[in-house]
Design an enzyme around this catalytic site. Sequence first.
Site, mmCIF file in Angstrom:
data_model
loop_
_atom_site.group_PDB
_atom_site.id
_atom_site.type_symbol
_atom_site.label_atom_id
_atom_site.label_comp_id
_atom_site.label_asym_id
_atom_site.label_seq_id
_atom_site.Cartn_x
_atom_site.Cartn_y
_atom_site.Cartn_z
ATOM 1 N N ARG A 110 -0.079 7.744 17.105
ATOM 2 C CA ARG A 110 -0.708 8.307 15.919
ATOM 3 C C ARG A 110 -1.039 9.778 16.153
ATOM 4 N NH1 ARG A 110 1.443 4.613 14.306
ATOM 5 N NH2 ARG A 110 0.648 2.775 13.198
ATOM 6 N N TYR A 114 0.840 -1.204 0.000
ATOM 7 C CA TYR A 114 0.000 0.000 0.000
ATOM 8 C C TYR A 114 0.871 1.249 0.000
ATOM 9 C CZ TYR A 114 -2.856 3.760 1.984
ATOM 10 O OH TYR A 114 -3.462 4.968 2.230
#
Length: 314
Positions: A213, A146
């Site tokens: 994150r 990806y």
Amino acid sequence: MNILVTGGAGFIGRWVVARLLEDGHFVWVLDDLSNGREENLKTLKDNLNFKQFIHGDIKDSKLITELFANKFDICYHLAASINVQDSIDDPHTTFLNDVVGTFNILEKCREQKTKLVFMSTCMVYDRAHNEGGIRETAQIKPASPYAGSKIAAENIVLSYYHAYDLPVTVLRPFNTYGPYQKTGGEGGVVAIFLKNTLEGLPLSIYGDGSQTRDLLYVEDCARFVVEAGYSEKADGEILNAGIGKDISINKLAELIVKDRKLIKHVPHIHPQSEIPKLVCDFSKAKKLLGWEPKYSLAEGLAQTEKWIKTTDLL
């Protein structure tokens, strides 16, 4: 303007379409519904400037040619295979969608001098090595097919800027969350955690949960995407967007759930592609676009929880 949004029925795409309609543009949406849902556009289709929803594939050259007869001023290209694990299991499909599909869109943009805004991902980066965050010049690391496909597509997009003087912009938003994000599957950690908490279900964390994150609320992300398309200063550039602060998945779970007994750690499905620390330096977007996030994590979580409680789109 006449504007095409590929992947416009998806989570972020839906908000981009909403913003463009709010700004008074004529909008066409192309989506194969592999990730998106036509229901996401239900409240937007009543807008007189919403021209058409096309259920179709960016790899369908004939369809793309017919669609571009509408003479678009800007194409926001969000359509893609987005699941890391799927790309590991089936790299062929990811490559075709994210590289070949992007090439098809680019060629039509080149023919008509349509500005292209390409949605890439923060997953192309290596881990953050300092508290100042990841700049656009930071080291990249294709740790999954990806990420590799997105890097390849970025390079093709930027080559059209240099070779053909086509106005293009590459965007790397950090982990985006908010209303209309699916509450199952990979990528929607906030939505999944909130839904499970509301239902009294356990929160499963991959690995030890120390990975961090930078969580960007979707309305801030959509504003970033749209304004990159409006700005000539963004032509030929790569731009990050985030809030400039990271949180570990463990801390995020503790923030959302009150009973820590509901937090479970499970084996990581793709540890080789995990990025241990992601935190964004969005100073370039602030300088070129005047963009900065408006929503704090607490505000964004509250908006997302409110949506999950009231929607039937889960």
